[in-house]
Motif scaffolding. Sequence first.
Motif, PDB file in Angstrom:
ATOM      1  N   THR A   1      11.761   9.783  -3.394  1.00  0.00           N
ATOM      2  CA  THR A   1      11.929   9.899  -1.946  1.00  0.00           C
ATOM      3  C   THR A   1      10.665   9.560  -1.168  1.00  0.00           C
ATOM      4  O   THR A   1      10.737   9.235   0.012  1.00  0.00           O
ATOM      5  CB  THR A   1      12.377  11.323  -1.553  1.00  0.00           C
ATOM      6  N   VAL A   2       9.514   9.636  -1.824  1.00  0.00           N
ATOM      7  CA  VAL A   2       8.237   9.449  -1.124  1.00  0.00           C
ATOM      8  C   VAL A   2       8.138   8.092  -0.455  1.00  0.00           C
ATOM      9  O   VAL A   2       7.625   7.972   0.659  1.00  0.00           O
ATOM     10  CB  VAL A   2       7.047   9.682  -2.095  1.00  0.00           C
ATOM     11  N   ALA A   3       8.617   7.045  -1.098  1.00  0.00           N
ATOM     12  CA  ALA A   3       8.490   5.696  -0.544  1.00  0.00           C
ATOM     13  C   ALA A   3       9.240   5.526   0.772  1.00  0.00           C
ATOM     14  O   ALA A   3       8.975   4.581   1.518  1.00  0.00           O
ATOM     15  CB  ALA A   3       8.992   4.668  -1.557  1.00  0.00           C
ATOM     16  N   PHE A   4      10.146   6.444   1.076  1.00  0.00           N
ATOM     17  CA  PHE A   4      10.944   6.331   2.298  1.00  0.00           C
ATOM     18  C   PHE A   4      10.433   7.221   3.432  1.00  0.00           C
ATOM     19  O   PHE A   4      11.117   7.377   4.441  1.00  0.00           O
ATOM     20  CB  PHE A   4      12.407   6.656   1.976  1.00  0.00           C
ATOM     21  N   THR A   5       9.240   7.757   3.262  1.00  0.00           N
ATOM     22  CA  THR A   5       8.659   8.596   4.323  1.00  0.00           C
ATOM     23  C   THR A   5       7.702   7.771   5.179  1.00  0.00           C
ATOM     24  O   THR A   5       7.193   6.737   4.744  1.00  0.00           O
ATOM     25  CB  THR A   5       7.898   9.794   3.714  1.00  0.00           C
ATOM     26  N   GLN A   6       7.432   8.265   6.381  1.00  0.00           N
ATOM     27  CA  GLN A   6       6.503   7.560   7.277  1.00  0.00           C
ATOM     28  C   GLN A   6       5.082   7.570   6.716  1.00  0.00           C
ATOM     29  O   GLN A   6       4.355   6.592   6.860  1.00  0.00           O
ATOM     30  CB  GLN A   6       6.507   8.209   8.654  1.00  0.00           C
ATOM     31  N   GLN A   7       4.687   8.661   6.068  1.00  0.00           N
ATOM     32  CA  GLN A   7       3.331   8.761   5.542  1.00  0.00           C
ATOM     33  C   GLN A   7       3.063   7.705   4.455  1.00  0.00           C
ATOM     34  O   GLN A   7       1.926   7.274   4.278  1.00  0.00           O
ATOM     35  CB  GLN A   7       3.066  10.157   4.951  1.00  0.00           C
ATOM     36  N   PHE A   8       4.095   7.294   3.758  1.00  0.00           N
ATOM     37  CA  PHE A   8       3.923   6.295   2.697  1.00  0.00           C
ATOM     38  C   PHE A   8       3.375   4.997   3.269  1.00  0.00           C
ATOM     39  O   PHE A   8       2.560   4.326   2.632  1.00  0.00           O
ATOM     40  CB  PHE A   8       5.255   6.048   1.975  1.00  0.00           C
ATOM     41  N   GLN A   9       3.828   4.634   4.463  1.00  0.00           N
ATOM     42  CA  GLN A   9       3.380   3.385   5.083  1.00  0.00           C
ATOM     43  C   GLN A   9       1.875   3.374   5.318  1.00  0.00           C
ATOM     44  O   GLN A   9       1.254   2.315   5.338  1.00  0.00           O
ATOM     45  CB  GLN A   9       4.127   3.149   6.399  1.00  0.00           C
ATOM     46  N   GLY A  10       1.271   4.559   5.466  1.00  0.00           N
ATOM     47  CA  GLY A  10      -0.162   4.648   5.726  1.00  0.00           C
ATOM     48  C   GLY A  10      -1.024   4.744   4.481  1.00  0.00           C
ATOM     49  O   GLY A  10      -2.246   4.818   4.586  1.00  0.00           O
ATOM     50  N   LEU A  11      -0.421   4.725   3.308  1.00  0.00           N
ATOM     51  CA  LEU A  11      -1.202   4.825   2.076  1.00  0.00           C
ATOM     52  C   LEU A  11      -2.015   3.558   1.833  1.00  0.00           C
ATOM     53  O   LEU A  11      -1.570   2.450   2.149  1.00  0.00           O
ATOM     54  CB  LEU A  11      -0.292   5.059   0.869  1.00  0.00           C
ATOM     55  N   SER A  12      -3.179   3.746   1.268  1.00  0.00           N
ATOM     56  CA  SER A  12      -4.013   2.601   0.907  1.00  0.00           C
ATOM     57  C   SER A  12      -3.369   1.838  -0.259  1.00  0.00           C
ATOM     58  O   SER A  12      -2.463   2.346  -0.927  1.00  0.00           O
ATOM     59  CB  SER A  12      -5.408   3.082   0.494  1.00  0.00           C
ATOM     60  N   HIS A  13      -3.883   0.666  -0.519  1.00  0.00           N
ATOM     61  CA  HIS A  13      -3.388  -0.138  -1.640  1.00  0.00           C
ATOM     62  C   HIS A  13      -3.567   0.625  -2.953  1.00  0.00           C
ATOM     63  O   HIS A  13      -2.670   0.625  -3.807  1.00  0.00           O
ATOM     64  CB  HIS A  13      -4.112  -1.489  -1.681  1.00  0.00           C
ATOM     65  N   THR A  14      -4.700   1.281  -3.106  1.00  0.00           N
ATOM     66  CA  THR A  14      -4.966   2.058  -4.333  1.00  0.00           C
ATOM     67  C   THR A  14      -3.963   3.188  -4.483  1.00  0.00           C
ATOM     68  O   THR A  14      -3.399   3.391  -5.575  1.00  0.00           O
ATOM     69  CB  THR A  14      -6.400   2.622  -4.306  1.00  0.00           C
ATOM     70  N   ASP A  15      -3.706   3.913  -3.407  1.00  0.00           N
ATOM     71  CA  ASP A  15      -2.753   5.021  -3.472  1.00  0.00           C
ATOM     72  C   ASP A  15      -1.330   4.530  -3.743  1.00  0.00           C
ATOM     73  O   ASP A  15      -0.570   5.175  -4.468  1.00  0.00           O
ATOM     74  CB  ASP A  15      -2.805   5.863  -2.203  1.00  0.00           C
ATOM     75  N   ARG A  16      -0.978   3.400  -3.184  1.00  0.00           N
ATOM     76  CA  ARG A  16       0.351   2.828  -3.474  1.00  0.00           C
ATOM     77  C   ARG A  16       0.449   2.425  -4.950  1.00  0.00           C
ATOM     78  O   ARG A  16       1.482   2.620  -5.575  1.00  0.00           O
ATOM     79  CB  ARG A  16       0.623   1.610  -2.599  1.00  0.00           C
ATOM     80  N   SER A  17      -0.620   1.888  -5.489  1.00  0.00           N
ATOM     81  CA  SER A  17      -0.635   1.523  -6.910  1.00  0.00           C
ATOM     82  C   SER A  17      -0.501   2.765  -7.788  1.00  0.00           C
ATOM     83  O   SER A  17       0.228   2.752  -8.793  1.00  0.00           O
ATOM     84  CB  SER A  17      -1.920   0.772  -7.257  1.00  0.00           C
ATOM     85  N   ILE A  18      -1.197   3.825  -7.414  1.00  0.00           N
ATOM     86  CA  ILE A  18      -1.076   5.086  -8.158  1.00  0.00           C
ATOM     87  C   ILE A  18       0.353   5.599  -8.065  1.00  0.00           C
ATOM     88  O   ILE A  18       0.935   6.052  -9.056  1.00  0.00           O
ATOM     89  CB  ILE A  18      -2.088   6.138  -7.639  1.00  0.00           C
ATOM     90  N   TYR A  19       0.946   5.499  -6.884  1.00  0.00           N
ATOM     91  CA  TYR A  19       2.331   5.932  -6.698  1.00  0.00           C
ATOM     92  C   TYR A  19       3.282   5.140  -7.598  1.00  0.00           C
ATOM     93  O   TYR A  19       4.132   5.720  -8.287  1.00  0.00           O
ATOM     94  CB  TYR A  19       2.744   5.785  -5.224  1.00  0.00           C
ATOM     95  N   ILE A  20       3.137   3.831  -7.611  1.00  0.00           N
ATOM     96  CA  ILE A  20       4.015   2.989  -8.438  1.00  0.00           C
ATOM     97  C   ILE A  20       3.851   3.357  -9.911  1.00  0.00           C
ATOM     98  O   ILE A  20       4.838   3.501 -10.641  1.00  0.00           O
ATOM     99  CB  ILE A  20       3.735   1.494  -8.184  1.00  0.00           C
ATOM    100  N   GLY A  21       2.623   3.527 -10.342  1.00  0.00           N
ATOM    101  CA  GLY A  21       2.379   3.940 -11.724  1.00  0.00           C
ATOM    102  C   GLY A  21       3.005   5.282 -12.036  1.00  0.00           C
ATOM    103  O   GLY A  21       3.583   5.495 -13.115  1.00  0.00           O
TER     104      GLY A  21
END
Length: 172
Positions: free
Chosen positions: A55-75
Amino acid sequence: MNDRHASARPAPGPRSDRGRHESTEERADRQWQELMQEIRVAQTGVQILFGFLLTVAFTQQFQGLSHTDRSIYIGTVVLGSLATGALIGPVAFHRIVSGRRIKPEAVIWAARLTFTGLVLLLATFTSALVLVLRVATSGAVVPILVGGVVAWYLLCWFALPLWARERHTDEK
């Protein structure tokens, strides 16, 4: 009848003169039931975490994550998916081989899948903790907190059981 499937005899081994007197099939049935109970506990944790992660990817806060944090999320999502697969795997394995008279072998493979699932669950929890702490703190404390939590998991999940097994298992 193949000796491997003879169910009237107690299973051979150093403990057959005391403790449980079970055939190979009876032991496999008992071990299977024990393993399923263990998996139920782990599955609950991984499914709740995985559901939350999805569900995290569909929140507004997700859009503000850095590239590194998005990579950590995907992992983290990939690790959670792998852990879920490994922990649900024994159920599918059992269903596919049910009735084939290979329960002792199924127990071995299910135990391997479960152990793999626990290792992947540890990696998932670690990755999720890194992500959450990176977002929630200034970042400098993240390695210390994550290291402490991972050390705790390693102690509870692996070190203590291995120590108890070594200390309290009869000589072979």
